[in-house]
Design a protein around this motif. Structure first.
Motif, short mmCIF file in Angstrom:
data_model
loop_
_atom_site.label_atom_id
_atom_site.label_comp_id
_atom_site.label_asym_id
_atom_site.label_seq_id
_atom_site.Cartn_x
_atom_site.Cartn_y
_atom_site.Cartn_z
N ASP A 59 0.79 -1.23 0.00
CA ASP A 59 0.00 0.00 0.00
C ASP A 59 0.83 1.28 0.00
O ASP A 59 0.43 2.28 -0.60
CB ASP A 59 -0.92 0.00 1.23
CG ASP A 59 -1.84 -1.20 1.25
OD1 ASP A 59 -2.62 -1.35 0.30
OD2 ASP A 59 -1.74 -2.00 2.20
N PHE A 60 1.96 1.28 0.72
CA PHE A 60 2.79 2.48 0.85
C PHE A 60 4.25 2.13 0.67
O PHE A 60 4.67 0.99 0.91
CB PHE A 60 2.58 3.13 2.23
CG PHE A 60 1.22 3.72 2.40
CD1 PHE A 60 0.92 4.98 1.91
CD2 PHE A 60 0.22 3.00 3.03
CE1 PHE A 60 -0.35 5.52 2.05
CE2 PHE A 60 -1.06 3.53 3.18
CZ PHE A 60 -1.34 4.80 2.69
N GLU A 61 5.02 3.15 0.26
CA GLU A 61 6.45 2.96 0.08
C GLU A 61 7.21 4.07 0.79
O GLU A 61 6.98 5.26 0.53
CB GLU A 61 6.80 2.97 -1.41
CG GLU A 61 8.27 2.78 -1.70
CD GLU A 61 8.55 2.71 -3.19
OE1 GLU A 61 8.83 1.60 -3.67
OE2 GLU A 61 8.45 3.76 -3.86
N PHE A 62 8.09 3.68 1.70
CA PHE A 62 9.02 4.61 2.33
C PHE A 62 10.29 4.65 1.49
O PHE A 62 10.77 3.60 1.04
CB PHE A 62 9.40 4.14 3.74
CG PHE A 62 8.30 4.26 4.75
CD1 PHE A 62 8.17 5.41 5.51
CD2 PHE A 62 7.41 3.22 4.95
CE1 PHE A 62 7.16 5.53 6.45
CE2 PHE A 62 6.40 3.32 5.89
CZ PHE A 62 6.28 4.48 6.64
N ILE A 63 10.84 5.82 1.27
CA ILE A 63 12.13 5.97 0.60
C ILE A 63 13.08 6.62 1.61
O ILE A 63 12.77 7.67 2.20
CB ILE A 63 12.04 6.85 -0.66
CG1 ILE A 63 11.09 6.25 -1.68
CG2 ILE A 63 13.44 7.07 -1.26
CD1 ILE A 63 11.58 5.00 -2.35
N SER A 64 14.22 6.00 1.79
CA SER A 64 15.23 6.49 2.73
C SER A 64 16.43 6.99 1.94
O SER A 64 16.83 6.37 0.96
CB SER A 64 15.64 5.35 3.66
OG SER A 64 16.55 5.80 4.62
N LEU A 80 7.48 9.29 2.14
CA LEU A 80 6.46 8.24 2.05
C LEU A 80 5.48 8.58 0.95
O LEU A 80 5.11 9.74 0.77
CB LEU A 80 5.73 8.14 3.40
CG LEU A 80 4.52 7.22 3.50
CD1 LEU A 80 4.92 5.77 3.34
CD2 LEU A 80 3.83 7.42 4.84
N ALA A 81 5.04 7.55 0.21
CA ALA A 81 4.04 7.75 -0.84
C ALA A 81 3.12 6.54 -0.92
O ALA A 81 3.53 5.42 -0.62
CB ALA A 81 4.73 7.97 -2.18
N GLY A 82 1.87 6.79 -1.32
CA GLY A 82 0.93 5.71 -1.58
C GLY A 82 1.27 5.02 -2.88
O GLY A 82 1.68 5.66 -3.84
N LEU A 83 1.10 3.71 -2.92
CA LEU A 83 1.42 2.94 -4.13
C LEU A 83 0.21 2.70 -5.02
O LEU A 83 0.36 2.32 -6.18
CB LEU A 83 2.04 1.59 -3.73
CG LEU A 83 3.43 1.68 -3.13
CD1 LEU A 83 3.87 0.32 -2.59
CD2 LEU A 83 4.43 2.19 -4.15
#
Length: 197
Positions: A59-64, A80-83
């Motif tokens: 559902d969501f993607e964290f980018i570090s 963070l963004a919704g997929l």
């Protein structure tokens, strides 16, 4: 037994208050997830995906970000963004930047919440951006979200720690209200009906 009696009184009061004020009371089924171990979010441009309702669809993607600017200045960032279409987070946009809001325990996530498609949690240093609310390190911070399940909107929360250098984060737990359109309180892990048992 006293707990159930008191809870029933509170539920009756809440229902009466809802009728008078027009505020709905969340009575839905809550799906609470406490990953073991906690989900570590780190690395340079590394993606960490989360399935908040455990249906096999992320559902969501964290980018570090853990990098250097001009090969000299340490740079950390969490975003963070919704997929999926309709998967959004509680946040705000200012000066052209999108930010994920930092919510408190018991804060409400519902239809009236200001949702955005995604944004920055924390960044260090700023590089001209406004100040994200998750900067300087956060322990037990909550973010709110909504997801689209078969055309219905469901609200939820995630609890995270974010490092002061913004290079890493830890997702500790999360919950989603499985009753469409009903709100959820940050930290809520059971429905009212379950609490009455």
């Amino acid at each position: 037994m006293k707990k159930a009696t008191l809870s029933k009184k509170i539920l009756r009061y809440s229902s009466t208050a809802a009728a008078v004020t027009g505020v709905s009371v969340a009575n839905g089924q809550i799906l609470y997830t406490d990953p073991n171990p906690d989900i570590s979010i780190s690395g340079n441009f590394q993606a960490t995906r989360v399935d908040v309702n455990q249906d096999g669809i992320e559902d969501f993607e964290f980018i570090s970000v853990d990098s250097l600017v001009s090969g000299i200045v340490p740079w950390g960032k969490q975003q963070l963004a919704g997929l999926q279409v309709g998967n959004d987070v509680v946040g705000y946009i200012t000066n052209g930047y999108s930010y994920v809001s930092l919510l408190s325990m018991n804060g409400t996530v519902g239809q009236a919440s200001p949702f955005i498609a995604g944004g920055i949690l924390a960044e260090n240093p700023q590089f001209g951006a406004s100040y994200p609310l998750w900067n300087n390190g956060v322990t037990d911070g909550y973010l709110g979200f909504r997801i689209n399940l078969n055309g219905s909107t469901h609200h939820g929360w995630m609890r995270l720690d974010v490092a002061a250098d913004a290079k890493s984060a830890v997702l500790k737990d999360m919950a989603i209200n499985l009753t469409a359109d009903d709100p959820i309180a940050c930290g809520q892990s059971v429905s009212i009906e379950e609490d009455l048992k």
